[in-house]
Design an enzyme around this catalytic site. Structure first.
Site, mmCIF file in Angstrom:
data_model
loop_
_atom_site.group_PDB
_atom_site.id
_atom_site.type_symbol
_atom_site.label_atom_id
_atom_site.label_comp_id
_atom_site.label_asym_id
_atom_site.label_seq_id
_atom_site.Cartn_x
_atom_site.Cartn_y
_atom_site.Cartn_z
ATOM 1 N N ASP A 201 -15.306 -38.751 -9.323
ATOM 2 C CA ASP A 201 -14.222 -38.560 -9.324
ATOM 3 C C ASP A 201 -13.482 -37.873 -10.185
ATOM 4 O O ASP A 201 -13.614 -37.954 -11.650
ATOM 5 C CB ASP A 201 -13.378 -40.248 -9.513
ATOM 6 C CG ASP A 201 -11.915 -40.111 -8.665
ATOM 7 O OD1 ASP A 201 -11.933 -40.222 -7.376
ATOM 8 O OD2 ASP A 201 -11.256 -41.074 -9.682
ATOM 9 N N GLU B 194 -15.863 -34.453 -6.825
ATOM 10 C CA GLU B 194 -14.766 -34.650 -6.283
ATOM 11 C C GLU B 194 -14.558 -33.774 -7.364
ATOM 12 O O GLU B 194 -13.569 -34.155 -8.016
ATOM 13 C CB GLU B 194 -14.385 -35.341 -6.142
ATOM 14 C CG GLU B 194 -13.248 -35.983 -5.397
ATOM 15 C CD GLU B 194 -12.593 -36.458 -5.862
ATOM 16 O OE1 GLU B 194 -11.126 -37.143 -5.128
ATOM 17 O OE2 GLU B 194 -12.245 -36.959 -7.268
#
Length: 554
Positions: free
Chosen positions: A214, A277
């Site tokens: 993330d 990401e």
């Protein structure tokens, strides 16, 4: 407190066999937003047991792997992306034993498992942050500006809106690029590096096959934390050049993690991967995250943000392939996820356009990501009442009931997170026995898995057929593609043995019959093949309806 399994260690397991070297290079990976996938205990919130029970749906769909959003111990200030304990499962979602059971079941079904890791920030309930002295070593604290330190240290704004700094009782300020409950870690501290490497090993020992990282572009900030100098709101997915995103120092972290993943995989006879990401302003910058000694994949947000226009799509596809090919990495393609408006709604052309976009994506070289519910053709839910919303960006953006956004993300991520409809005529459509944490529309009965299964023209059967063909046809997945001549507004490209045509216009286009029809997005009347919209012709020409995509055998 970190949980422990009831057994001393997980039993050995054999992951599904990859299709050639590097299973991730052409894998289709399905994102499960855990709280909205399936509820096993009737509390209205999806959980790990519910997800485990529905894994046969993913096997039947034909995907290669499942990516699970965070299920770690968390106060849930941002849907679990505020982690208080990275080695424990939040009771909302189950237990560590439930996670172990899910991983085992997935492997038995031939599915790999990727889990989220959240390294840019923790929860403000994390033990590190709750210790006043330790927190100032492992997070980013700074004195304020102004005569009495009453002003933030710089002009950075949170992605969720408002200042990116919160003042403490001691008078200093801590950085949070997202919600105040998500303080940013100090990656200049070697103890932070050591802790996250230990966390990766913990989950690898439990059997996971990889990690989706993330905010992989956010851990390192520019030296001195300089002002941005303008009032433009920071966005998670955009093309801004910012002093807290996409700094070169993040690549040192990713190289260390790649060494860990490769070393672990070599020692245990497994292929385990890292997926970034990562937002980057250009395809070339994004490709840096997937150099041979860094992560295996990176999300391609340039493709997700591309408008439904032939020239724009071709430019993004060319730039994406050129950038990743230059470093020997596969390209990834994604149309929807838990942070953006579902592409059935976002692309503006309804279900026909969304289905065409999906077939385009699945025909491109590389790996593809699906977001739960897109295989059902779910639209964005745009009429959720303000009182049920839970997206922190909705509140941080200055919204109150009936008010417009003043800053931050648009605050409407809840609309793509509405729980899935599985069966039945009324909400919660088989999601669970206790309703759903966000209300489902009353007209979703025709969109359930049950209603669409076995219906040849359904979106679910289109996805199943496309993924079966993608597995069967050697020309799809990883490999080469070449553009073919096409009329204005139409894209045409070849893969070995296949031609893909995409009509992005709102009207029919004729072209010479290119080959035998394999697949498109809605069936011609009476046909058994799935097609995007009826394809007609008199033998001398094929008619491509507007907003359609077709696969032809050549």
């Amino acid at each position: 407190m970190t949980q422990e399994l009831t057994s001393p260690s997980p039993a050995p397991r054999t992951p599904a066999t990859g299709r050639g070297p590097g299973w991730w290079r052409d894998a289709v990976i399905y994102q499960v937003y855990v709280r909205s996938f399936a509820d096993s205990d009737g509390d209205g919130i999806g959980d790990l047991r519910g997800a485990r029970a529905r894994l046969p749906h993913l096997r039947d769909l034909g995907v290669d792997a499942v990516w699970l959003t965070p299920f770690y111990a968390s106060p849930q200030a941002d849907g679990g992306y505020d982690v208080a304990d990275y080695r424990a499962v939040d009771p909302l979602f189950g237990s560590l034993q439930d996670a172990d059971d899910l991983i085992r079941t997935a492997h038995e079904l031939g599915l790999r498992v990727i889990v989220d890791i959240v390294p840019n920030h923790t929860s403000d309930r994390h033990p590190w942050f709750r210790d006043p002295d330790l927190s100032r070593q492992r997070y980013l604290f700074r004195p304020g500006k102004g005569e009495h330190g009453e002003l933030p240290p710089n002009d950075w704004e949170s992605v969720f809106g408002g200042p990116a700094w919160t003042r403490t009782e001691r008078g200093d300020w801590y950085l949070h690029l997202f919600a105040p409950e998500q303080p940013d870690l100090n990656w200049d501290n070697p103890e932070v590096h050591a802790e996250f490497e230990a966390i990766l090993r913990f989950w690898l020992d439990l059997g996971v096959d990889g990690f989706r990282v993330d905010v992989a572009h956010g851990m390192i900030k520019a030296p001195g934390l300089p002002d941005i100098g303008h009032g433009q709101q920071a966005k998670l997915i955009g093309n801004q050049v910012l002093p807290f995103f996409d700094q070169d120092g993040v690549h040192t972290i990713h190289r260390a993690w790649r060494r860990l993943l490769d070393g672990y995989g070599d020692a245990h006879g497994r292929q385990v991967v890292g997926v970034a990401e990562a937002w980057a302003p250009t395809a070339e910058r994004l490709a840096l995250y997937v150099r041979p000694d860094e992560l295996h994949q990176a999300f391609n947000f340039q493709f997700l943000n591309a408008p439904w226009e032939a020239g724009a799509l071709r430019s993004v596809i060319d730039a994406s392939l050129a950038a990743t090919t230059s470093v020997g990495a596969p390209t990834t393609w994604v149309l929807s996820n838990h942070d953006v408006v579902r592409h059935t709604t976002r692309l503006g052309g309804g279900l026909d356009r969304a289905r065409a976009a999906t077939l385009l994506m699945l025909a491109l070289p590389g790996s593809a990501y699906l977001y739960q519910g897109e295989e059902l053709g779910l639209p964005e839910v745009t009429d959720l009442p303000d009182e049920v919303r839970q997206d922190p960006a909705f509140f941080r953006g200055g919204r109150t009931a009936g008010a417009a956004a003043t800053s931050g993300q648009d605050g409407f991520r809840d609309g793509c997170r509405v729980p899935l409809p599985w069966s039945g005529e009324l909400p919660p459509y088989g999601f669970g026995d206790g309703g759903s944490w966000l209300p489902q529309p009353g007209d979703w009965a025709a969109l359930t898995v049950e209603a669409q299964t076995g219906t040849p023209a359904s979106t679910l059967e289109l996805y199943r057929t496309a993924l079966a063909l993608r597995r069967r046809l050697p020309g799809l997945g990883d490999g080469e593609m070449s553009w073919a001549p096409a009329p204005d507004g139409v894209l045409a490209f070849t893969r070995p043995g296949l031609l893909c045509t995409v009509n992005t216009l709102g009207h029919d286009v004729e072209l010479p019959p290119p080959g035998a029809l394999l697949l498109a997005s809605t069936p011609p009347p009476g046909a058994l093949l799935l097609a995007s919209t009826p394809l007609t012709g008199d033998g001398a020409a094929a008619v491509l309806p507007g907003d359609s995509c077709t696969w032809w055998a050549i």
